[in-house]
Design an enzyme around this catalytic site. Structure first.
Site, PDB file in Angstrom:
ATOM      1  NE  ARG A 121      30.797   1.185  -5.016  1.00 44.06           N
ATOM      2  CZ  ARG A 121      29.854   2.032  -4.590  1.00 44.06           C
ATOM      3  NH1 ARG A 121      28.638   1.907  -5.012  1.00 44.06           N
ATOM      4  NH2 ARG A 121      30.154   3.017  -3.756  1.00 44.06           N
ATOM      5  CB  THR A 122      35.631  -2.447  -1.766  1.00 44.86           C
ATOM      6  OG1 THR A 122      35.712  -1.513  -2.841  1.00 44.86           O
ATOM      7  CG2 THR A 122      36.853  -3.336  -1.774  1.00 44.86           C
ATOM      8  CE  LYS A 130      40.213   0.810  23.700  1.00 48.00           C
ATOM      9  NZ  LYS A 130      40.104  -0.618  24.037  1.00 48.00           N
ATOM     10  NE  ARG A 190      38.603   0.963   0.340  1.00 46.80           N
ATOM     11  CZ  ARG A 190      37.588   1.237  -0.484  1.00 46.80           C
ATOM     12  NH1 ARG A 190      36.667   2.118  -0.137  1.00 46.80           N
ATOM     13  NH2 ARG A 190      37.503   0.648  -1.656  1.00 46.80           N
ATOM     14  CG  HIS A 242      40.566  -0.192  -5.340  1.00 46.91           C
ATOM     15  ND1 HIS A 242      40.294  -1.421  -4.787  1.00 46.91           N
ATOM     16  CD2 HIS A 242      39.430   0.545  -5.173  1.00 46.91           C
ATOM     17  CE1 HIS A 242      39.054  -1.422  -4.311  1.00 46.91           C
ATOM     18  NE2 HIS A 242      38.510  -0.248  -4.532  1.00 46.91           N
TER      19      HIS A 242
HETATM   20  N1   CP Z   1      34.717   1.226  -5.980  1.00 51.04           N
HETATM   21  C1   CP Z   1      34.864   1.278  -4.640  1.00 51.04           C
HETATM   22  O1   CP Z   1      35.967   1.097  -4.122  1.00 51.04           O
HETATM   23  O2   CP Z   1      33.730   1.560  -3.955  1.00 51.04           O
HETATM   24  P1   CP Z   1      33.622   1.633  -2.389  1.00 51.04           P
HETATM   25  O3   CP Z   1      34.477   2.805  -1.938  1.00 51.04           O
HETATM   26  O4   CP Z   1      32.165   1.829  -2.088  1.00 51.04           O
HETATM   27  O5   CP Z   1      34.159   0.360  -1.823  1.00 51.04           O
END
Ligand code: CP
Length: 313
Positions: free
Chosen positions: A51-52, A80, A101, A129
């Site tokens: 999703r993110t 590497k 991320r 998050h």
């Molecule tokens: N909610 C969320 O962070 O989903 P993903 O890990 O799929 O990005």
């Protein structure tokens, strides 16, 4: 240009949060625009995501930007031995904004300090998050008509679940009452309970998860047990299925209750819940598109006023 990263939801005031929600509502009315024409958005995902990443990339595409990046660090030169420092320095010279991320807590803060372009934290370890929080707040506002004085029940992995940590901080502006429902091994960490105590925010802890426990909820925020954060997989096996929400458990819940989940779900919400009008997790994920359009514009210095005046579809 002033650098305006989004690293932690704690960096945003109540006013700024409400401002971004208003901007998200503008994008929900009209998602396709040319506000980011000629911009390049880099999405660096050192951990898996559906999703993110896809909603940030959709947000960028719908605003006219182009997207570069990777979804798997194994195909990058980090295998590497290239450092995060070198990666960020280099990508900063390619893109106008970096969405990242990373598995290390604090990685986004570090990147924001060294990078030449804004960094958006798309999740750093078990820490924060913030873009998820913006879409959670937008979902709560849309379903409740307010963010004020709500009873927010957080269920599941409250120890490693970064989404509940960010949400708790953001909701602290709006006079919530929290209920933390978790097994002993996955309780809300002390730092977040201290945060509540210092601000006079009431919270209650439960280990029982049944229809009576959740009867007073306005928002039931379910979470997945974060297998990837456990060092002892036997412990994960012990706790992974302790709380499962099924439709029968909703029989005493309030009319206005909405069930949120950042997703992915594993076993914690039975599929029979999906047909309940109280299930809101898929709409919540859709709201991520609008919230992330607002975030991308904001970190690039595009104002709410400009978005409102934009007629160039
Ligand atoms: N909610 C969320 O962070 O989903 P993903 O890990 O799929 O990005």
């Amino acid at each position: 240009m002033e650098k305006r990263s989004l690293v932690s939801i704690a960096d945003h005031s109540k006013e700024k949060i409400l401002y971004l929600l208003e901007m998200a509502a503008e994008f929900e009315k009209k998602p396709n625009r040319h506000l980011l024409d000629e911009k390049v958005v880099a999405t660096l995902f050192f951990e898996p995501s559906t999703r993110t990443r896809l909603s940030f990339e959709t947000a960028a595409n719908r605003l006219g930007a182009r997207v570069i990046g990777f979804t798997d660090p194994k195909v990058t030169s980090s295998t590497k031995g290239e450092s995060l420092y070198d990666t960020i320095m280099m990508v900063s010279s390619y893109a106008d904004i970096i969405v990242m991320r990373h598995f290390l807590e604090g990685a986004a803060r570090y990147a924001s300090e060294i990078g030449k372009v804004p960094i958006v934290n798309a999740g750093d370890g078990a820490n924060q998050h913030p873009s998820q929080t913006m879409l959670d707040l937008y979902s709560i506002y849309k379903t409740q008509g307010t963010l004020e004085n709500l009873h927010i029940y957080m269920v599941g992995d409250l120890k490693y679940g970064r989404t509940v940590h960010s949400l708790l901080i953001a909701m602290s502006h709006f006079h919530p009452t929290f209920h933390f429902i978790a097994p002993d091994e996955l309780k809300m960490p002390d730092e977040y309970k201290t945060f509540c105590k210092e601000r006079g925010i009431p919270y209650y802890e439960h280990s029982q998860f049944d229809k009576d426990t959740i009867a007073g909820a306005d928002i039931l925020y379910m979470t997945r047990v974060q297998k990837e954060r456990f060092t002892d997989l036997m412990e994960y096996e012990r706790v992974k299925d302790v709380y499962i929400l099924d439709k029968a458990m909703l029989s005493k819940t309030k009319e206005n209750l909405r069930i949120l989940h950042p997703l992915p779900r594993v076993n914690e919400i039975a599929y029979d819940v999906d047909s309940s009008e109280k299930a809101y997790y898929f709409q919540q994920a859709q709201n991520g598109l609008y919230a992330r359009q607002a975030i991308l514009c904001d970190v690039l210095g595009i104002t709410l006023d400009q978005v409102k005046k934009d007629t160039n579809a």
